[in-house]
Design a protein around this motif. Structure first.
Motif, PDB file in Angstrom:
ATOM      1  N   VAL A   6       0.997  -1.237   0.018  1.00  0.00           N
ATOM      2  CA  VAL A   6      -0.089   0.062  -0.064  1.00  0.00           C
ATOM      3  C   VAL A   6       0.915   1.217  -0.013  1.00  0.00           C
ATOM      4  O   VAL A   6       1.916   1.241   0.961  1.00  0.00           O
ATOM      5  CB  VAL A   6      -1.055   0.039   1.277  1.00  0.00           C
ATOM      6  CG1 VAL A   6      -1.789   1.401   1.058  1.00  0.00           C
ATOM      7  CG2 VAL A   6      -1.947  -1.076   1.087  1.00  0.00           C
ATOM      8  N   ARG A  34      -1.404  -1.191  -4.005  1.00  0.00           N
ATOM      9  CA  ARG A  34      -2.525  -0.259  -4.023  1.00  0.00           C
ATOM     10  C   ARG A  34      -2.298   0.990  -3.765  1.00  0.00           C
ATOM     11  O   ARG A  34      -1.292   1.266  -2.796  1.00  0.00           O
ATOM     12  CB  ARG A  34      -3.377  -1.007  -2.744  1.00  0.00           C
ATOM     13  CG  ARG A  34      -4.741  -0.367  -2.524  1.00  0.00           C
ATOM     14  CD  ARG A  34      -5.505  -0.838  -1.127  1.00  0.00           C
ATOM     15  NE  ARG A  34      -6.562  -0.012  -0.970  1.00  0.00           N
ATOM     16  CZ  ARG A  34      -6.954   0.006   0.642  1.00  0.00           C
ATOM     17  NH1 ARG A  34      -6.222  -0.680   1.451  1.00  0.00           N
ATOM     18  NH2 ARG A  34      -7.949   0.840   0.881  1.00  0.00           N
ATOM     19  N   VAL A  36      -3.162   4.690  -2.342  1.00  0.00           N
ATOM     20  CA  VAL A  36      -4.310   5.548  -1.612  1.00  0.00           C
ATOM     21  C   VAL A  36      -3.946   7.043  -1.508  1.00  0.00           C
ATOM     22  O   VAL A  36      -2.838   7.340  -1.396  1.00  0.00           O
ATOM     23  CB  VAL A  36      -4.534   4.925  -0.427  1.00  0.00           C
ATOM     24  CG1 VAL A  36      -5.072   3.235  -0.469  1.00  0.00           C
ATOM     25  CG2 VAL A  36      -3.380   4.750   0.571  1.00  0.00           C
ATOM     26  N   GLU A  85      -7.278   4.490  -5.170  1.00  0.00           N
ATOM     27  CA  GLU A  85      -8.513   5.243  -4.648  1.00  0.00           C
ATOM     28  C   GLU A  85      -8.055   6.195  -3.803  1.00  0.00           C
ATOM     29  O   GLU A  85      -7.172   6.416  -3.385  1.00  0.00           O
ATOM     30  CB  GLU A  85      -9.325   3.911  -3.980  1.00  0.00           C
ATOM     31  CG  GLU A  85      -8.587   3.473  -2.634  1.00  0.00           C
ATOM     32  CD  GLU A  85      -9.016   2.232  -2.091  1.00  0.00           C
ATOM     33  OE1 GLU A  85     -10.403   2.086  -1.837  1.00  0.00           O
ATOM     34  OE2 GLU A  85      -8.472   1.335  -1.740  1.00  0.00           O
ATOM     35  N   VAL A  94      -6.192   6.885   6.892  1.00  0.00           N
ATOM     36  CA  VAL A  94      -6.150   5.971   5.602  1.00  0.00           C
ATOM     37  C   VAL A  94      -5.065   5.230   5.530  1.00  0.00           C
ATOM     38  O   VAL A  94      -5.356   3.946   5.392  1.00  0.00           O
ATOM     39  CB  VAL A  94      -5.843   6.873   4.277  1.00  0.00           C
ATOM     40  CG1 VAL A  94      -5.696   5.780   3.042  1.00  0.00           C
ATOM     41  CG2 VAL A  94      -7.225   7.782   3.826  1.00  0.00           C
ATOM     42  N   LEU A  95      -3.859   5.245   5.820  1.00  0.00           N
ATOM     43  CA  LEU A  95      -2.809   4.228   5.783  1.00  0.00           C
ATOM     44  C   LEU A  95      -2.755   3.343   6.831  1.00  0.00           C
ATOM     45  O   LEU A  95      -2.596   2.080   7.031  1.00  0.00           O
ATOM     46  CB  LEU A  95      -1.361   5.090   5.720  1.00  0.00           C
ATOM     47  CG  LEU A  95      -1.129   5.868   4.443  1.00  0.00           C
ATOM     48  CD1 LEU A  95      -0.097   6.532   4.756  1.00  0.00           C
ATOM     49  CD2 LEU A  95      -0.613   4.892   3.320  1.00  0.00           C
ATOM     50  N   HIS A  97      -5.466   2.519   8.806  1.00  0.00           N
ATOM     51  CA  HIS A  97      -6.508   1.601   8.487  1.00  0.00           C
ATOM     52  C   HIS A  97      -6.182   0.596   7.694  1.00  0.00           C
ATOM     53  O   HIS A  97      -6.578  -0.490   7.739  1.00  0.00           O
ATOM     54  CB  HIS A  97      -7.851   2.458   8.153  1.00  0.00           C
ATOM     55  CG  HIS A  97      -8.324   3.184   9.292  1.00  0.00           C
ATOM     56  ND1 HIS A  97      -9.165   4.277   8.761  1.00  0.00           N
ATOM     57  CD2 HIS A  97      -8.253   3.345  10.339  1.00  0.00           C
ATOM     58  CE1 HIS A  97      -9.416   4.922   9.800  1.00  0.00           C
ATOM     59  NE2 HIS A  97      -8.951   4.289  11.021  1.00  0.00           N
ATOM     60  N   ALA A  98      -5.271   0.773   6.591  1.00  0.00           N
ATOM     61  CA  ALA A  98      -4.883  -0.061   5.530  1.00  0.00           C
ATOM     62  C   ALA A  98      -3.884  -1.192   6.121  1.00  0.00           C
ATOM     63  O   ALA A  98      -3.825  -2.238   5.648  1.00  0.00           O
ATOM     64  CB  ALA A  98      -4.347   0.646   4.437  1.00  0.00           C
ATOM     65  N   GLU A 101      -3.995  -5.098   6.721  1.00  0.00           N
ATOM     66  CA  GLU A 101      -4.386  -5.929   5.576  1.00  0.00           C
ATOM     67  C   GLU A 101      -3.215  -5.315   4.597  1.00  0.00           C
ATOM     68  O   GLU A 101      -3.699  -5.503   3.336  1.00  0.00           O
ATOM     69  CB  GLU A 101      -5.704  -5.719   4.956  1.00  0.00           C
ATOM     70  CG  GLU A 101      -6.965  -6.478   5.951  1.00  0.00           C
ATOM     71  CD  GLU A 101      -8.075  -6.083   5.478  1.00  0.00           C
ATOM     72  OE1 GLU A 101      -8.328  -5.457   4.301  1.00  0.00           O
ATOM     73  OE2 GLU A 101      -9.286  -6.489   6.051  1.00  0.00           O
ATOM     74  N   SER A 102      -2.015  -5.314   4.868  1.00  0.00           N
ATOM     75  CA  SER A 102      -0.992  -4.836   4.007  1.00  0.00           C
ATOM     76  C   SER A 102       0.223  -5.600   4.153  1.00  0.00           C
ATOM     77  O   SER A 102       0.454  -5.974   5.235  1.00  0.00           O
ATOM     78  CB  SER A 102      -0.579  -3.373   4.168  1.00  0.00           C
ATOM     79  OG  SER A 102      -1.864  -2.660   3.839  1.00  0.00           O
ATOM     80  N   LEU A 105       3.344  -0.780   4.319  1.00  0.00           N
ATOM     81  CA  LEU A 105       2.785   0.601   3.868  1.00  0.00           C
ATOM     82  C   LEU A 105       4.060   1.364   3.335  1.00  0.00           C
ATOM     83  O   LEU A 105       5.167   1.348   4.012  1.00  0.00           O
ATOM     84  CB  LEU A 105       2.413   1.475   5.045  1.00  0.00           C
ATOM     85  CG  LEU A 105       1.098   0.692   5.832  1.00  0.00           C
ATOM     86  CD1 LEU A 105       0.674   1.538   6.937  1.00  0.00           C
ATOM     87  CD2 LEU A 105      -0.222   0.558   4.733  1.00  0.00           C
TER      88      LEU A 105
END
Length: 287
Positions: A6, A34, A36, A85, A94-95, A97-98, A101-102, A105
């Motif tokens: 991410v 991904r 973001v 997105e 944002v980061l 919360h990701a 499931e990463s 980062l």
């Protein structure tokens, strides 16, 4: 399902460097990317969202940033799966919360609008100090960012902090096909220096033993990785900053205490994030 890499993007030069680094990293590991972009446009427009069909100009700009970064990844590595997105949150949220499931980062070292002279952007610092997954802050010279030096450095600290970081460093060295430089710093207590005690050999031997113990299992699990061990007298942050000059990536472990919601970043990681001459990976270790 493979966890994605991410990347936080904001259109700054620093974030574009992070995008390029992440694309190369994803290619090494065969991971999806991904992208973001956290954007609370109404905060800056100082008005509520419109109920009309036209998107606010800030949203359009944010979508363009995310889309152009996705195209940048595709041009660099056409085989990668890429998604992008724009999310209605601040960049740090944002980061974070990701994170669960990463795979990791990735951020640049500065964002848009950072005050001139700042050593590290506030978003990068907050994410590195709070994320539950590895965080890579892309910084340093072009050769370091491009992986031209063939070396990953791992700073081996206490056993409570290092296991996850050591494992991450071995994985990186294996995927990149480069050597791993494992460093353990040691120092004599101040009272021994003042009394003139010649105990340097004792402390150096202890540091060497701790380094060997920390590497024993990952060396067995990654036999193809060429490992160079080094024990160096001096402050850990100074020793590792020196090592970063000739590295493609430097890895540091950081303890994460359950239920602690503030910044959790020690002196070594803090120094590397601000001053290292190569990308820095901060790998959390659960207490």
């Amino acid at each position: 399902m493979e966890l994605p890499l991410v990347v936080g993007v904001d259109g700054s030069d620093s974030s574009l460097e992070a995008v390029d680094w992440a694309a190369d990293e994803a290619a090494h590991h065969g991971l999806p990317v991904r992208l973001v972009h956290g954007f609370l446009w109404e905060r800056y427009e100082r008005r509520l969202p419109s109920i009309g069909t036209d998107s606010p100009s800030g949203v359009i700009m944010a979508e363009n940033i995310a889309a152009s970064c996705a195209e940048r990844v595709r041009l660099r590595h056409p085989e990668l799966k890429v998604s992008s997105e724009v999310l209605p949150e601040d960049a740090v949220s944002v980061l974070l919360h990701a994170g669960p499931e990463s795979f990791a980062l990735v951020t640049g070292s500065r964002g848009r609008g950072e005050v001139a002279g700042m050593l590290l952007g506030s978003v990068s610092l907050a994410v590195a100090a709070r994320a539950v997954c590895p965080v890579v802050v892309v910084r340093g010279g072009k050769r370091n960012r491009q992986g031209s030096l063939g070396r990953v450095v791992i700073g081996v600290g206490d056993s409570t902090v290092s296991p996850a970081a050591v494992g991450f460093a071995f994985q990186e060295a294996e995927k990149r096909g480069c050597e791993l430089h494992a460093v353990r710093a040691w120092r004599r207590p101040a009272h021994e220096q003042e009394d003139g005690d010649d105990t340097a050999g004792v402390h150096e031997e202890r540091a060497s033993t701790l380094l060997t113990d920390a590497l024993r299992t990952p060396v067995r699990e990654h036999p193809q990785v060429d490992v160079h061990r080094q024990v160096v007298e001096g402050p850990a942050h100074t020793v590792l900053l020196d090592a970063s000059a000739d590295a493609d990536l430097i890895v540091a472990g950081e303890l994460r205490r359950h239920g602690h919601f503030g910044l959790q970043l020690g002196r070594v990681a803090h120094a590397l994030l601000h001053h290292a001459e190569c990308p820095v990976a901060v790998v959390p270790q659960r207490a």
